[in-house]
Design an enzyme around this catalytic site. Structure first.
Site, PDB file in Angstrom:
ATOM      1  N   PRO A  86       0.839  -1.205   0.000  1.00 47.30           N
ATOM      2  CA  PRO A  86       0.000   0.000   0.000  1.00 47.30           C
ATOM      3  C   PRO A  86       0.875   1.256   0.000  1.00 47.30           C
ATOM      4  O   PRO A  86       1.967   1.244   0.574  1.00 47.30           O
ATOM      5  CB  PRO A  86      -0.792  -0.115   1.303  1.00 47.30           C
ATOM      6  CG  PRO A  86      -0.135  -1.161   2.116  1.00 47.30           C
ATOM      7  CD  PRO A  86       0.706  -2.004   1.217  1.00 47.30           C
TER       8      PRO A  86
ATOM      9  N   ALA B 164       2.143   4.012   3.405  1.00 50.82           N
ATOM     10  CA  ALA B 164       1.866   3.111   4.527  1.00 50.82           C
ATOM     11  C   ALA B 164       3.090   2.897   5.415  1.00 50.82           C
ATOM     12  O   ALA B 164       3.083   2.052   6.291  1.00 50.82           O
ATOM     13  CB  ALA B 164       1.388   1.769   3.990  1.00 50.82           C
TER      14      ALA B 164
ATOM     15  N   SER C   6       7.011   2.271  -0.188  1.00 48.68           N
ATOM     16  CA  SER C   6       6.532   2.171  -1.578  1.00 48.68           C
ATOM     17  C   SER C   6       7.238   3.168  -2.498  1.00 48.68           C
ATOM     18  O   SER C   6       7.606   2.825  -3.618  1.00 48.68           O
ATOM     19  CB  SER C   6       5.015   2.372  -1.647  1.00 48.68           C
ATOM     20  OG  SER C   6       4.664   3.609  -1.076  1.00 48.68           O
ATOM     21  N   SER C   7       7.472   4.392  -2.025  1.00 52.18           N
ATOM     22  CA  SER C   7       8.090   5.386  -2.919  1.00 52.18           C
ATOM     23  C   SER C   7       9.528   4.987  -3.253  1.00 52.18           C
ATOM     24  O   SER C   7       9.970   5.133  -4.397  1.00 52.18           O
ATOM     25  CB  SER C   7       8.024   6.797  -2.318  1.00 52.18           C
ATOM     26  OG  SER C   7       8.691   6.825  -1.086  1.00 52.18           O
ATOM     27  N   ALA C   8      10.242   4.461  -2.266  1.00 49.90           N
ATOM     28  CA  ALA C   8      11.623   4.015  -2.534  1.00 49.90           C
ATOM     29  C   ALA C   8      11.611   2.843  -3.510  1.00 49.90           C
ATOM     30  O   ALA C   8      12.420   2.788  -4.447  1.00 49.90           O
ATOM     31  CB  ALA C   8      12.309   3.598  -1.241  1.00 49.90           C
TER      32      ALA C   8
ATOM     33  N   ASP D 193      15.422   3.513   3.195  1.00 51.54           N
ATOM     34  CA  ASP D 193      14.413   2.852   2.347  1.00 51.54           C
ATOM     35  C   ASP D 193      15.013   2.458   1.003  1.00 51.54           C
ATOM     36  O   ASP D 193      14.806   1.340   0.506  1.00 51.54           O
ATOM     37  CB  ASP D 193      13.218   3.787   2.098  1.00 51.54           C
ATOM     38  CG  ASP D 193      12.417   4.071   3.354  1.00 51.54           C
ATOM     39  OD1 ASP D 193      12.907   3.767   4.445  1.00 51.54           O
ATOM     40  OD2 ASP D 193      11.299   4.606   3.235  1.00 51.54           O
TER      41      ASP D 193
HETATM   42  C1  MEV Z   1      10.528   6.517   6.584  1.00 57.03           C
HETATM   43  O1  MEV Z   1      10.325   5.187   6.170  1.00 57.03           O
HETATM   44  C2  MEV Z   1      11.405   6.576   7.776  1.00 57.03           C
HETATM   45  C3  MEV Z   1      11.853   7.959   8.232  1.00 57.03           C
HETATM   46  O2  MEV Z   1      12.912   7.730   9.160  1.00 57.03           O
HETATM   47  C4  MEV Z   1      12.334   8.819   7.103  1.00 57.03           C
HETATM   48  C5  MEV Z   1      13.615   8.340   6.458  1.00 57.03           C
HETATM   49  O3  MEV Z   1      14.387   7.619   7.084  1.00 57.03           O
HETATM   50  O4  MEV Z   1      13.856   8.765   5.301  1.00 57.03           O
HETATM   51  C6  MEV Z   1      10.730   8.674   8.954  1.00 57.03           C
END
Ligand code: MEV
Length: 327
Positions: A108, A111, A115-117, A159
């Site tokens: 999803p 979430a 997903s974006s990475a 990510d």
């Molecule tokens: C995002 O999955 C996790 C955060 O630590 C941001 C990041 O590490 O880029 C909130």
């Protein structure tokens, strides 16, 4: 020519948010993937469709804009646009023909599951293949992080590293360490997904402004998170189930203190514990998104209870990382 590429999502077990400020984090790539199909079009336009999300649009690389066809937020398409621009800059090559890109997601979006990475990494891998460049994971991971920075404003490399390489990692931006953790046991993990999208860039900004306003309160929180991650690394090698659970619970409390918790996340975190999870916490940026529950011997029960409230599914660590093929 048709190219397919895939990249896994991830869950952060320990250290989200702190990792943006150089502190260590532990995260694992998971067996849920983003798949991209890239083929040529007869015109010279670049079109993206995401059948599951119902989002589609044309990407204009020249003026760096997106023309959405269905009044949707550009969201995930921005990552594809930036990836294609960055690839042209990196290789000095140009997309001379149009492209049809189809995105399928087993994760999803918004979430907290990367997903974006995964979309970014899969797009870069497909585009490198399109330009007949060698498959170089280090390069993909570096560029994918750059794309996340450009789209979100801030992002740690966690990510994008996991989507590229897969497996489990301990990452410390402050010391430059990225250590592959050889977890030779099946860690019983369940995701509880609140169905509410969260915006990582916005959440990072909120935490940053808290840190600037209350440095004497927020900095020690990050230091505690660092200690938790260091101890969790040891506990993972010792397979110390009780300590791992406790450390997750501490970590959740600190994420709550940062202000990234929500009532629904909180409800799921406690429901997981009441149903037998040894530990549970927000995973990812928070503000919606997902929780992770560590549930040795209680996976089915935790899943059953979480499913009564929201969406829930079990995950396994994926060793695969991104893959690309020409068909
Ligand atoms: C995002 O999955 C996790 C955060 O630590 C941001 C990041 O590490 O880029 C909130």
């Amino acid at each position: 020519m048709k190219i397919t590429a895939s990249a896994p999502g991830k869950v952060i077990l320990f250290g989200e948010h702190a990792v943006v400020y150089g502190k260590p984090a532990i995260a694992v790539a998971v067996n849920r993937y983003v798949h991209i199909k890239m083929g040529e079009r007869s015109d010279n336009r670049i079109h993206v469709q995401t059948p599951q999300l119902g989002v589609s649009g044309y990407l204009e690389l020249e003026d760096e804009t997106i023309k959405c066809e269905n009044n949707h937020k550009t969201g995930i398409l921005s990552y594809i646009l930036r990836s294609l621009i960055i690839i042209q800059n990196e290789t000095g090559l140009k997309f001379e023909k149009g492209l049809e890109i189809v995105l399928e997601l087993e994760i999803p979006i918004g979430a907290g599951l990367g997903s974006s990475a995964a979309v970014t990494v899969a797009t870069l891998a497909a585009a490198f293949k399109y330009f007949k460049q060698e498959f170089n994971r280090d390069k993909i991971a570096r560029l994918a992080h750059q794309v996340e920075l450009e789209v979100q404003g801030e992002a740690s490399p966690i990510d994008t590293t996991l989507s590229t390489f897969g497996g489990a990692i301990y990452l410390s931006p402050e010391t430059g360490e990225i250590i592959k953790l050889n977890l030779d046991w099946d860690i019983p993990l369940v995701i509880g997904h609140t169905r509410r999208e969260s915006n990582t860039g916005e959440l990072i900004k909120t935490v940053r402004s808290k840190k600037e306003k209350y440095p004497s309160l927020i900095n020690p929180i990050f230091e505690s998170m660092e200690q938790i991650t260091l101890e969790a690394r040891e506990a993972l090698t010792r397979k110390d189930e009780n300590e791992l659970g406790e450390l997750m619970n501490f970590n959740h409390g600190l994420l709550d203190a940062l202000g990234v918790n929500t009532p629904v996340l909180s409800k799921m975190v406690y429901l997981a514990r009441e149903s037998g999870a040894k530990g549970s916490k927000i995973t990812g940026a928070g503000g919606g998104g997902s929780i992770i529950a560590y549930c040795p011997g209680k996976k089915d029960e935790v899943l059953k209870q979480l499913k009564k409230e929201e969406k829930a599914f079990p995950i396994k660590i994926s060793g695969d990382g991104c893959q690309v093929d020409e068909i």
